[in-house]
Scaffold this active site. Structure first.
Site, PDB file in Angstrom:
ATOM      1  N   ASP A  34      12.057  10.643  -5.550  1.00 43.53           N
ATOM      2  CA  ASP A  34      11.562   9.850  -4.421  1.00 43.53           C
ATOM      3  C   ASP A  34      12.312   8.523  -4.331  1.00 43.53           C
ATOM      4  OD1 ASP A  34      10.007   9.407  -2.191  1.00 43.53           O
ATOM      5  OD2 ASP A  34       8.291   8.627  -3.291  1.00 43.53           O
ATOM      6  N   GLY A  44      -2.302   4.284  -3.671  1.00 44.44           N
ATOM      7  CA  GLY A  44      -3.316   3.258  -3.439  1.00 44.44           C
ATOM      8  C   GLY A  44      -2.686   1.897  -3.241  1.00 44.44           C
ATOM      9  N   GLY A  99       1.005   5.814  -1.140  1.00 46.15           N
ATOM     10  CA  GLY A  99       0.224   7.032  -1.128  1.00 46.15           C
ATOM     11  C   GLY A  99      -0.821   7.085  -2.220  1.00 46.15           C
ATOM     12  N   VAL A 127       0.852  -1.183   0.000  1.00 46.18           N
ATOM     13  CA  VAL A 127       0.000   0.000   0.000  1.00 46.18           C
ATOM     14  C   VAL A 127       0.888   1.233   0.000  1.00 46.18           C
ATOM     15  CG1 VAL A 127      -1.815   1.267   1.204  1.00 46.18           C
ATOM     16  CG2 VAL A 127      -1.781  -1.229   1.298  1.00 46.18           C
TER      17      VAL A 127
END
Length: 872
Positions: free
Chosen positions: A647, A535, A533, A531
């Site tokens: 990221d 979904g 951010g 899971v």
């Protein structure tokens, strides 16, 4: 400096000393008594008492405008009926003049639109301003009422610099202005300080806030009931309402309460919020805390193109010790705290605390989302807690707080019009039904067109389909709207080809929603791989038997449109052995779903700590790091501008069945700077613990920001612990700072993952440590390129492999007993070149060229320069 840097940088400077959030820490101010408390019942011939407040008859308005009254008895007015059923109407400009003490004041304007004589609410459009700031422009009160809320209050927080407060009402042409009541109450200057941290770019602090005009948008008693004006602290007459209407329903939460007499004000003045607010709060249900997707979310609709002051109120009501309740706080997906501990911030339980943040909403989705979630990296941390929340609009550069009127939508049940969210009532039906002429008719017609277009665009056959996610905008210029889904045509399943995609076919295979339902057994929870951010990610199998990873956006978060779009645009152009491949997508029925190659061994982090996976050897870890570095190097150098991932972390490095590393999740990626430009100016996004401190301070993104994040990944691989772990002693919380200290002291081997102890060649470890140290330099200019990092990781692997070969050779010659351990590994006498010099050894050059030659030759032409050694 390690912990201080962690606090200052990785948790949005954790608002050191709380000075950014609420000014200098001081003893609470004495009980505040307002110097001014002016209350006017406009149009009323007698005084009106509401609770303990007395609104005086509108003496100064006598002879000015028209005093009007209605006999309508609307139950929703309740105790306010005596005040709101009278009003003063103006057909020309008019001033209300008040003598006040200079300083901050709450100014409240009460509106209840009712018909009187020739004054019809639908024909009322007007402006209200003071000498310094515009409050309302072309304002139509009738668009803001509903049957359940037939009246409303506009509350402003103004800095009045003279002894005169003048409220000017100016009707628009052929229209009129009106007002039911006015309240002006002095406020402490300490209610708002000079600045607060700003999310999403710009300076870190918002200057001049103490001089700005504010409008109260929301004031919530989170987890509690309504706090009436008579019960507000310091006689400020504010109203605090429950948070329930604004909370998303995916996690209902539970109220936490304590006796208000236990609340002890220390560093926060009592006038900031009443004890009743701090004595209640909202937390997760206990059985939801362990749920990886559980969080509390609140959504607030705001006017676009303004900046907002978001104030969060906290008070610990259950725990007494540090790190028992540690949680993450996000505003609009930006993590303002990665590990927030109320006890640590406030000093003790039952002690109020608040934090302020500036949130610019410029040309963006007009909602502010506040999210709090447990810090699941800390197994000892429990739950979340929020006690109160306020949102204030800040005046813009034109000294205005005026926002737009609400859109009037058609009422299909009655044939008339009604405001959004309103239901039928005789009073409102008469009011709004009268809007068939003049400007209101034009507005209604325009709204009808918008409404019909919107309904057409979001129509869905799927029950409960999200309506606020619009189809993906067109990419490129060669969109073929008539082309049916290629996947549907291929599969031949029922309904195939019935959906026409709005996305060009060159962006990957288009999957119908029915196909992905079948592939994931209707999104079976047992198939969830993880899971994030955006979904949940499900394991699936397509019609041709291929295993895939299906990432389904969570519409309730109201997040993901930009990430969805960016991921498709970038990955449709990228093909590389060390990048996760996008197979296709689905945007049917309001869904946002991405389909990737299935990575059998999942995220790198799961093989380092927190799971029962077999430990990776040092060689495996080096090969994985090299693979990830190759993927990032390709992003940085494969095009004229390159791509910055933004990221990089261990959960975004995935491993296939052969433990080949592939970089994933490009939702936050940005195209690099062009030509001679050195950076991309953009809002700070990323993950705390991995965030480049220079990028955070200056909002200037470069390829070296990825290098910093990758340096943290390398240390995480070596030490097998999270980048941030608040459960550890203070000096160990931040992995990067803690590990670099050990490296500089020549003791890096002391903090190596215990599963690797005595298996790493010292020269290989030193090369690895030196590389990490260079990556984690404060200034980007001092960091190596990803190509240099890649070369040094290759060199560390070469040293390790040579030492293993040497050890095996010695064993063959009988130099070591068969029961000797790896602590006797031979240090091979290779001469290490300058770590970041361009002169490479032939063996490493051969490795890199062979790897490059083996990459997928179908890479987009704009990335093809990487195919030769020049691209590195």
């Amino acid at each position: 400096m390690g912990y201080d840097r962690c606090i200052q940088i990785l948790s949005v400077l954790l608002l050191c000393g709380a000075s950014w959030a609420q000014g200098p820490v001081a003893a609470p101010a004495p009980s505040f008594t307002p110097a001014d408390a002016i209350r006017i019942a406009c149009g009323s011939a007698s005084d009106v008492k509401i609770g303990t407040r007395v609104f005086l008859a509108d003496v100064q308005g006598t002879g000015q405008g028209v005093a009007g009254r209605t006999n309508q008895n609307n139950g929703a007015l309740s105790a306010y009926a005596p005040l709101l059923t009278s009003a003063r109407f103006f057909t020309s400009a008019f001033n209300y003049n008040f003598t006040v003490s200079p300083g901050r004041h709450w100014v409240r304007l009460f509106f209840y639109p009712f018909a009187f004589s020739s004054f019809q609410p639908s024909n009322s459009f007007f402006d209200i301003s003071t000498k310094e700031v515009g409050l309302l422009s072309n304002f139509s009160a009738v668009t803001f009422v509903t049957a359940d809320s037939p009246y409303f209050v506009r509350e402003y927080f103004l800095n009045i610099t003279s002894k005169d407060l003048v409220l000017t009402f100016i009707p628009r042409s052929n229209s009129y202005a009106f007002i039911n009541a006015i309240e002006i109450v002095s406020a402490p200057d300490g209610m708002v300080q000079g600045g607060a941290p700003t999310l999403g770019g710009g300076s870190l602090t918002y200057p001049g806030l103490s001089q700005s005009a504010l409008q109260t948008m929301y004031r919530l008693n989170v987890g509690g009931g309504t706090v009436a004006p008579d019960d507000d602290s310091a006689n400020l007459s504010r109203t605090w309402i429950p948070d329930t209407p604004y909370k998303l329903l995916n996690t209902p939460g539970v109220s936490v309460e304590a006796n208000a007499t236990k609340i002890t004000y220390t560093d926060v003045a009592e006038y900031i919020a009443p004890a009743t607010v701090y004595a209640s709060g909202q937390a997760l249900e206990d059985n939801d805390v362990a749920n990886a997707n559980a969080a509390l979310n609140w959504n607030f609709t705001v006017d676009n193109n303004f900046t907002y002051l978001v104030r969060l109120h906290f008070c610990e009501l259950q725990y007494q010790r540090l790190y028992e309740r540690v949680f993450i706080i996000e505003i609009n997906r930006v993590a303002i705290y990665q590990f927030f501990d109320i006890i640590e911030e406030a000093g003790a339980a039952y002690t109020p605390l608040y934090r302020d943040f500036m949130v610019p909403m410029i040309n963006t989705y007009p909602k502010i989302n506040v999210r709090i979630a447990p810090d699941r990296s800390n197994p000892n941390a429990k739950n979340v807690l929020l006690n109160g929340l306020e949102i204030f609009k800040v005046n813009n550069a034109n000294s205005s707080l005026a926002g737009p009127n609400r859109i009037i939508e058609p009422n299909t049940t009655s044939g008339g019009t009604q405001t959004t969210n309103s239901s039928s009532s005789s009073n409102l039906g008469a009011i709004i039904g009268a809007s068939i002429g003049g400007v209101a008719a034009v507005l209604a017609a325009a709204a009808l067109v918008i409404f019909c277009c919107y309904k057409k665009k979001t129509k869905s056959d799927k029950p409960g389909a999200p309506s606020h996610w619009l189809p993906l905008p067109l990419h490129g210029s060669s969109t073929d709207h008539s082309k049916v889904s290629t996947s549907s045509a291929k599969s031949g399943k029922s309904g195939a080809g019935s959906y026409v995609s709005s996305v060009p076919s060159n962006l990957g295979r288009y999957f119908s929603f029915a196909e992905l339902q079948e592939a994931t057994n209707n999104f079976d929870e047992s198939l969830v791989l993880g899971v994030g951010g955006f979904g949940k990610v499900y394991k699936g199998e397509t019609d041709d038997g291929s295993k895939v990873a299906v990432k389904r956006g969570n519409p309730r978060s109201e997040q993901g449109l930009n990430e969805f779009q960016t991921e498709i645009e970038l990955l449709s152009k990228l093909r590389h052995r060390h990048l996760v491949s996008l197979i296709g997508y689905c945007e049917e029925h309001g869904e946002m779903i991405l389909v990737y190659d299935y990575m059998a061994n999942g995220p790198l982090r799961g093989h380092l700590y927190g799971t029962d996976e077999a430990p990776l050897s040092w060689k495996q870890r080096l090969e994985i790091c090299i693979g990830a570095a190759r993927g990032l190097h390709y992003l940085h150098t494969g095009a004229a501008q390159g791509i910055i991932h933004r990221d990089v972390k261990t959960t975004n490095i995935l491993l296939d069945e052969n433990f080949v590393a592939k970089v994933a999740d490009f939702g936050l990626s940005k195209i690099g700077p062009a030509n001679e430009v050195t950076h991309v100016s953009t809002a700070v996004k990323g993950s705390f613990g991995y965030l480049d401190p220079e990028y955070f301070r200056r909002q200037q993104l470069t390829e070296k920001s990825d290098v910093y994040s990758f340096g943290v990944v390398l240390m995480e691989v070596l030490c097998a612990r999270p980048a941030i772990n608040p459960a550890l002693p203070r000096e160990e919380v931040n992995l990067a700072d803690w590990a670099i200290k050990y490296h500089k002291a020549g003791m890096l081997d002391k903090i190596v993952d215990e599963k690797l102890r005595d298996t790493i060649n010292p020269d290989s470890l030193k090369t690895f440590g030196d590389t990490v140290e260079k990556c984690l330099q404060e200034r980007g200019i001092d960091r190596p390129s990803m190509g240099d990092v890649l070369w040094n990781l290759e060199y560390a692997l070469q040293l390790h492999e040579a030492s293993v070969k040497g050890a095996m050779s010695s064993l063959d010659q009988g130099n070591f007993s068969t029961d000797s351990d790896n602590s006797h590994m031979i240090s091979v006498p290779l001469v290490a070149p300058n770590l970041f010099d361009d002169s490479l050894t032939m063996d490493i050059e051969r490795r890199m060229l062979e790897e490059t030659a083996s990459e997928d030759q179908s890479a987009s032409a704009i990335f093809s320069q990487l195919i030769n050694a020049q691209g590195r």
